[in-house]
Write a protein that holds these residues in place. Structure first.
Motif, PDB file in Angstrom:
ATOM      1  N   PHE A   1       0.842  -1.202   0.000  1.00 53.32           N
ATOM      2  CA  PHE A   1       0.000   0.000   0.000  1.00 53.32           C
ATOM      3  C   PHE A   1       0.875   1.250   0.000  1.00 53.32           C
ATOM      4  CE2 PHE A   1      -4.350  -1.314   1.999  1.00 53.32           C
ATOM      5  CZ  PHE A   1      -4.545  -2.212   0.984  1.00 53.32           C
ATOM      6  N   ASP A   2       1.922   1.253   0.843  1.00 54.71           N
ATOM      7  CA  ASP A   2       2.801   2.419   0.951  1.00 54.71           C
ATOM      8  C   ASP A   2       3.495   2.719  -0.376  1.00 54.71           C
ATOM      9  OD1 ASP A   2       2.115   2.706   3.607  1.00 54.71           O
ATOM     10  OD2 ASP A   2       3.962   1.800   4.377  1.00 54.71           O
ATOM     11  N   LYS A   3       3.961   1.689  -1.077  1.00 51.64           N
ATOM     12  CA  LYS A   3       4.625   1.892  -2.375  1.00 51.64           C
ATOM     13  C   LYS A   3       3.660   2.484  -3.397  1.00 51.64           C
ATOM     14  CE  LYS A   3       7.964  -1.810  -1.673  1.00 51.64           C
ATOM     15  NZ  LYS A   3       8.300  -3.192  -1.999  1.00 51.64           N
ATOM     16  N   ILE A   4       2.440   1.959  -3.420  1.00 51.22           N
ATOM     17  CA  ILE A   4       1.427   2.483  -4.347  1.00 51.22           C
ATOM     18  C   ILE A   4       1.085   3.928  -3.976  1.00 51.22           C
ATOM     19  CG2 ILE A   4      -0.974   2.270  -5.105  1.00 51.22           C
ATOM     20  CD1 ILE A   4      -0.595  -0.818  -4.649  1.00 51.22           C
ATOM     21  N   ALA A   5       0.929   4.184  -2.693  1.00 47.76           N
ATOM     22  CA  ALA A   5       0.596   5.539  -2.238  1.00 47.76           C
ATOM     23  C   ALA A   5       1.677   6.535  -2.636  1.00 47.76           C
ATOM     24  CB  ALA A   5       0.404   5.541  -0.720  1.00 47.76           C
ATOM     25  N   LEU A   6       2.919   6.149  -2.506  1.00 49.27           N
ATOM     26  CA  LEU A   6       4.023   7.030  -2.873  1.00 49.27           C
ATOM     27  C   LEU A   6       3.996   7.345  -4.371  1.00 49.27           C
ATOM     28  CD1 LEU A   6       6.436   8.487  -1.633  1.00 49.27           C
ATOM     29  CD2 LEU A   6       7.811   6.464  -2.117  1.00 49.27           C
ATOM     30  N   ARG A   7       3.764   6.309  -5.194  1.00 48.84           N
ATOM     31  CA  ARG A   7       3.697   6.509  -6.644  1.00 48.84           C
ATOM     32  C   ARG A   7       2.521   7.395  -7.044  1.00 48.84           C
ATOM     33  NH1 ARG A   7       4.270   0.818  -7.333  1.00 48.84           N
ATOM     34  NH2 ARG A   7       2.149   0.792  -8.098  1.00 48.84           N
ATOM     35  N   ARG A   8       1.403   7.239  -6.355  1.00 54.54           N
ATOM     36  CA  ARG A   8       0.163   7.948  -6.718  1.00 54.54           C
ATOM     37  C   ARG A   8      -0.019   9.269  -5.974  1.00 54.54           C
ATOM     38  NH1 ARG A   8      -2.364   5.466 -11.075  1.00 54.54           N
ATOM     39  NH2 ARG A   8      -1.949   3.260 -10.925  1.00 54.54           N
ATOM     40  N   LYS A   9       0.969   9.655  -5.165  1.00 51.98           N
ATOM     41  CA  LYS A   9       0.897  10.887  -4.368  1.00 51.98           C
ATOM     42  C   LYS A   9      -0.291  10.879  -3.408  1.00 51.98           C
ATOM     43  CE  LYS A   9       3.536  13.479  -7.621  1.00 51.98           C
ATOM     44  NZ  LYS A   9       3.614  14.435  -8.658  1.00 51.98           N
ATOM     45  N   VAL A  10      -0.473   9.741  -2.766  1.00 50.31           N
ATOM     46  CA  VAL A  10      -1.493   9.580  -1.736  1.00 50.31           C
ATOM     47  C   VAL A  10      -0.782   9.669  -0.397  1.00 50.31           C
ATOM     48  CG1 VAL A  10      -3.132   7.938  -0.718  1.00 50.31           C
ATOM     49  CG2 VAL A  10      -2.966   8.161  -3.202  1.00 50.31           C
ATOM     50  N   PHE A  11      -1.374  10.371   0.547  1.00 59.26           N
ATOM     51  CA  PHE A  11      -0.757  10.531   1.860  1.00 59.26           C
ATOM     52  C   PHE A  11      -1.323   9.489   2.821  1.00 59.26           C
ATOM     53  CE2 PHE A  11      -0.744  12.445   6.129  1.00 59.26           C
ATOM     54  CZ  PHE A  11       0.624  12.524   6.313  1.00 59.26           C
ATOM     55  N   LYS A  12      -0.425   8.634   3.333  1.00 59.49           N
ATOM     56  CA  LYS A  12      -0.855   7.663   4.351  1.00 59.49           C
ATOM     57  C   LYS A  12      -0.940   8.414   5.671  1.00 59.49           C
ATOM     58  CE  LYS A  12       1.823   4.743   6.614  1.00 59.49           C
ATOM     59  NZ  LYS A  12       2.688   3.606   6.912  1.00 59.49           N
ATOM     60  N   VAL A  13      -2.125   8.493   6.217  1.00 57.74           N
ATOM     61  CA  VAL A  13      -2.323   9.192   7.472  1.00 57.74           C
ATOM     62  C   VAL A  13      -1.848   8.322   8.625  1.00 57.74           C
ATOM     63  CG1 VAL A  13      -4.028  10.240   9.009  1.00 57.74           C
ATOM     64  CG2 VAL A  13      -4.275  10.479   6.524  1.00 57.74           C
ATOM     65  N   GLU A  14      -2.293   7.065   8.655  1.00 55.08           N
ATOM     66  CA  GLU A  14      -1.970   6.208   9.793  1.00 55.08           C
ATOM     67  C   GLU A  14      -2.320   4.759   9.492  1.00 55.08           C
ATOM     68  OE1 GLU A  14      -0.106   5.793  13.006  1.00 55.08           O
ATOM     69  OE2 GLU A  14      -0.807   7.852  12.865  1.00 55.08           O
ATOM     70  N   THR A  15      -1.630   3.864  10.165  1.00 52.99           N
ATOM     71  CA  THR A  15      -2.073   2.472  10.241  1.00 52.99           C
ATOM     72  C   THR A  15      -2.296   2.193  11.714  1.00 52.99           C
ATOM     73  OG1 THR A  15       0.210   1.687  10.314  1.00 52.99           O
ATOM     74  CG2 THR A  15      -0.888   1.619   8.184  1.00 52.99           C
ATOM     75  N   ILE A  16      -3.441   1.619  12.002  1.00 50.84           N
ATOM     76  CA  ILE A  16      -3.802   1.290  13.372  1.00 50.84           C
ATOM     77  C   ILE A  16      -4.233  -0.166  13.365  1.00 50.84           C
ATOM     78  CG2 ILE A  16      -5.254   1.858  15.349  1.00 50.84           C
ATOM     79  CD1 ILE A  16      -5.768   4.584  13.840  1.00 50.84           C
ATOM     80  N   GLY A  17      -3.354  -1.047  13.835  1.00 44.14           N
ATOM     81  CA  GLY A  17      -3.661  -2.467  13.784  1.00 44.14           C
ATOM     82  C   GLY A  17      -3.827  -2.894  12.341  1.00 44.14           C
TER      83      GLY A  17
END
Length: 138
Positions: free
Chosen positions: A99-115
């Motif tokens: 998910f993080d790799k895709i988010a970086l490519r697509r300029k999506v900001f990961k806010v948080e992972t909780i569990g």
């Protein structure tokens, strides 16, 4: 006092002027209401009634091009209760790493992972995502 200054600096750096002003105004109004609310609560208690609390107006704006993703793994709790911790960790690390790799490519900001929950946002142009990423890594 230092804590209040630090909070003020965070609010100033993260929010646009309009939102920052609204937050400060609500805080000021809330402080002014507290004395009145305490008096009303005491009077209500003394009279055997309940006092009503007014809630503040929500701070919300419409962003037509914004997407918020909240991903929760269905059945994860039951599945993970039957696994060793290392298996659970490896699954989450693999999945969220992807998910993080895709988010970086697509300029999506990961806010948080909780569990097993993954929260990400895109399309909010004023939010200083680079600043938040830099603060997280320092």
């Amino acid at each position: 006092m230092q804590r209040a200054q630090a909070s003020g600096a965070i609010v100033s750096s993260l929010f646009p002027e309009k939102v920052k002003h609204q937050l400060y105004e609500e805080q000021k109004q809330e402080q002014q209401k507290q004395a009145v609310q305490k008096e009303n609560a005491f009077s209500a208690f003394a009279n055997g009634t309940t006092a009503s609390n007014e809630s503040s107006k929500p701070i919300a704006e419409l962003f037509h091009e914004t997407t918020i993703m909240f991903a929760d793994l269905a059945g994860f709790t039951a599945w993970s209760s039957l696994r060793q911790p290392v298996e659970v960790f490896e699954l989450l690390e693999t999945l969220y790493g992807s998910f993080d790799k895709i988010a970086l490519r697509r300029k999506v900001f990961k806010v948080e992972t909780i569990g097993d929950c993954y929260l990400a946002v895109t399309g909010v142009s004023w939010f200083p995502f680079r600043l938040v990423r830099a603060l997280r890594t320092s």
